[in-house]
Design a protein around this motif. Structure first.
Motif, mmCIF file in Angstrom:
data_model
loop_
_atom_site.group_PDB
_atom_site.id
_atom_site.type_symbol
_atom_site.label_atom_id
_atom_site.label_comp_id
_atom_site.label_asym_id
_atom_site.label_seq_id
_atom_site.Cartn_x
_atom_site.Cartn_y
_atom_site.Cartn_z
ATOM 1 N N VAL A 107 0.853 -1.191 0.000
ATOM 2 C CA VAL A 107 0.000 0.000 0.000
ATOM 3 C C VAL A 107 0.883 1.233 0.000
ATOM 4 O O VAL A 107 1.815 1.340 0.807
ATOM 5 N N ALA A 108 0.596 2.164 -0.893
ATOM 6 C CA ALA A 108 1.332 3.432 -0.927
ATOM 7 C C ALA A 108 0.377 4.577 -0.625
ATOM 8 O O ALA A 108 -0.671 4.701 -1.264
ATOM 9 N N LEU A 109 0.718 5.395 0.370
ATOM 10 C CA LEU A 109 -0.037 6.603 0.673
ATOM 11 C C LEU A 109 0.684 7.774 0.024
ATOM 12 O O LEU A 109 1.847 8.040 0.326
ATOM 13 N N LEU A 110 -0.022 8.466 -0.861
ATOM 14 C CA LEU A 110 0.583 9.552 -1.619
ATOM 15 C C LEU A 110 -0.264 10.812 -1.521
ATOM 16 O O LEU A 110 -1.479 10.743 -1.282
ATOM 17 N N PRO A 111 0.354 11.983 -1.689
ATOM 18 C CA PRO A 111 -0.415 13.223 -1.754
ATOM 19 C C PRO A 111 -1.508 13.104 -2.814
ATOM 20 O O PRO A 111 -1.300 12.459 -3.847
ATOM 21 N N PRO A 112 -2.679 13.682 -2.586
ATOM 22 C CA PRO A 112 -3.807 13.507 -3.505
ATOM 23 C C PRO A 112 -3.486 13.809 -4.965
ATOM 24 O O PRO A 112 -3.904 13.066 -5.858
ATOM 25 N N ASP A 113 -2.736 14.893 -5.221
ATOM 26 C CA ASP A 113 -2.452 15.227 -6.615
ATOM 27 C C ASP A 113 -1.507 14.218 -7.254
ATOM 28 O O ASP A 113 -1.604 13.918 -8.448
ATOM 29 N N GLU A 128 -1.822 -1.129 -4.195
ATOM 30 C CA GLU A 128 -2.948 -0.242 -3.900
ATOM 31 C C GLU A 128 -2.421 1.146 -3.588
ATOM 32 O O GLU A 128 -1.494 1.306 -2.804
ATOM 33 N N ILE A 129 -3.014 2.165 -4.201
ATOM 34 C CA ILE A 129 -2.651 3.561 -3.965
ATOM 35 C C ILE A 129 -3.782 4.221 -3.182
ATOM 36 O O ILE A 129 -4.950 4.129 -3.567
ATOM 37 N N ILE A 130 -3.421 4.896 -2.091
ATOM 38 C CA ILE A 130 -4.419 5.574 -1.263
ATOM 39 C C ILE A 130 -4.016 7.044 -1.116
ATOM 40 O O ILE A 130 -2.865 7.334 -0.764
ATOM 41 N N PRO A 131 -4.926 7.973 -1.393
ATOM 42 C CA PRO A 131 -4.608 9.396 -1.186
ATOM 43 C C PRO A 131 -4.386 9.685 0.289
ATOM 44 O O PRO A 131 -5.201 9.307 1.140
ATOM 45 N N GLY A 132 -3.262 10.329 0.604
ATOM 46 C CA GLY A 132 -2.949 10.688 1.983
ATOM 47 C C GLY A 132 -2.861 12.187 2.146
ATOM 48 O O GLY A 132 -3.513 12.948 1.416
ATOM 49 N N ASN A 133 -2.036 12.625 3.102
ATOM 50 C CA ASN A 133 -1.822 14.058 3.298
ATOM 51 C C ASN A 133 -1.019 14.637 2.147
ATOM 52 O O ASN A 133 -0.280 13.923 1.473
ATOM 53 N N ASP A 134 -1.138 15.933 1.956
ATOM 54 C CA ASP A 134 -0.274 16.605 1.006
ATOM 55 C C ASP A 134 1.146 16.587 1.573
ATOM 56 O O ASP A 134 1.338 16.754 2.774
ATOM 57 N N ALA A 135 2.128 16.366 0.734
ATOM 58 C CA ALA A 135 3.518 16.255 1.186
ATOM 59 C C ALA A 135 4.405 17.140 0.328
ATOM 60 O O ALA A 135 4.903 16.714 -0.707
ATOM 61 N N PRO A 136 4.603 18.391 0.721
ATOM 62 C CA PRO A 136 5.406 19.311 -0.079
ATOM 63 C C PRO A 136 6.830 18.847 -0.314
ATOM 64 O O PRO A 136 7.522 19.360 -1.176
ATOM 65 N N SER A 137 7.316 17.866 0.475
ATOM 66 C CA SER A 137 8.701 17.417 0.308
ATOM 67 C C SER A 137 8.967 16.889 -1.088
ATOM 68 O O SER A 137 10.092 16.918 -1.580
ATOM 69 N N LEU A 138 7.920 16.413 -1.759
ATOM 70 C CA LEU A 138 8.107 15.857 -3.099
ATOM 71 C C LEU A 138 8.407 16.936 -4.125
ATOM 72 O O LEU A 138 8.859 16.634 -5.220
ATOM 73 N N LYS A 139 8.152 18.176 -3.782
ATOM 74 C CA LYS A 139 8.362 19.269 -4.720
ATOM 75 C C LYS A 139 9.777 19.853 -4.599
ATOM 76 O O LYS A 139 10.140 20.761 -5.330
#
Length: 267
Positions: A107-113, A128-139
């Protein structure tokens, strides 16, 4: 989403602050259902290991040094039917040998976008992909650093701790993406503190632990900070300056004991 029927092996991954531990925690609340929790590579000062142990004392938390023997027992079939939740820290690779050897549900929790893009290493890895919190670190162009330290035995002056955490999260000691910790207060209570850049405020949650009013607490506490250009020495010193001395701690504890004694005297 419903939990897979036991026995199940569930591996959870995602960027820092995406909500991995929170997602796992929702499945740990049934004290009648055997569960294990482990986080490969987590140190003895891991905040998540301590918090899971405090919140769900019926869950068997597997320390890092116990991981190999645990999976050997699993493969040999000597463990009871149960569900194993493995949380993969953001700083670890998705090609962990723990994941290759056994039939994990990934299971991967990823920022919604990001969850809807379908073009990341997590999409390639996960079942399985599940929308999680937004994570600005990816930017950010570079991955964040992790700094952590044990705070066991330390008790904090509440106003000083509040000020230290505000300074930390507002960028006084580097660009902070995530900060979480367990802190002991002089009235004997312990709190879990959580901050994720992009989410509102600093969240304080009291832990359901016995009140500790006899000297320095002998139970795990600590802090973990994720970010860039972290001034680790300054963070450590600021936290140390927020701690109570032995004399002040004794005075506070005696005052709280006296107050509790007065409250229990029959009218």
């Amino acid at each position: 989403m419903t939990t897979p029927s036991p026995p199940s092996l569930i591996a959870v991954a995602g960027p820092s602050g995406s909500g991995k531990t929170t997602w796992i925690s929702q499945f740990l609340q049934d004290s009648n259902r055997p569960c294990f929790y482990l986080a490969p590579g987590a140190s003895k000062t891991s905040v998540d290991l301590a918090r899971i142990g405090y919140r769900f004392p019926w869950v068997q938390v597997i320390a890092d040094h116990q991981t190999q023997s645990f999976f050997e027992a699993w493969i040999e079939g000597t463990l009871p039917n149960s569900t194993v939740y493995l949380e993969l820290g953001f700083h670890l690779g998705l090609d962990s040998p723990f994941l290759a050897a056994l039939p994990w549900h990934r299971v991967a929790l990823l920022p919604p976008d990001l969850a809807t893009q379908g073009a990341t290493e997590w999409h390639d890895w996960a079942d399985e992909i599940i929308p999680g919190n937004d994570a600005p670190s990816l930017k950010e162009a570079t991955p964040p650093n992790l700094w952590l330290t044990s705070l066991s035995g330390q008790v904090f002056d509440p106003p000083s701790l509040d000020e230290a955490l505000i300074e930390l999260t507002e960028g006084a000691y580097g660009k902070i993406h995530r900060a979480k910790g367990i802190f002991e207060l002089p009235d004997g209570r312990a709190f879990y503190v959580d901050f994720v850049n992009g989410l509102p405020g600093i969240e304080y949650t009291e832990l359901n632990l016995p009140t500790w009013l006899d000297g320095r607490p002998d139970r795990p506490s600590g802090i973990e900070v994720v970010g860039w250009e972290l001034q680790q020495g300054a963070i450590a010193q600021t936290l140390l300056d927020s701690c109570l001395s032995d004399d002040l701690l004794h005075q506070y504890q005696q005052q709280y004991k006296a107050t509790l004694a007065e409250e229990t005297i029959p009218a």
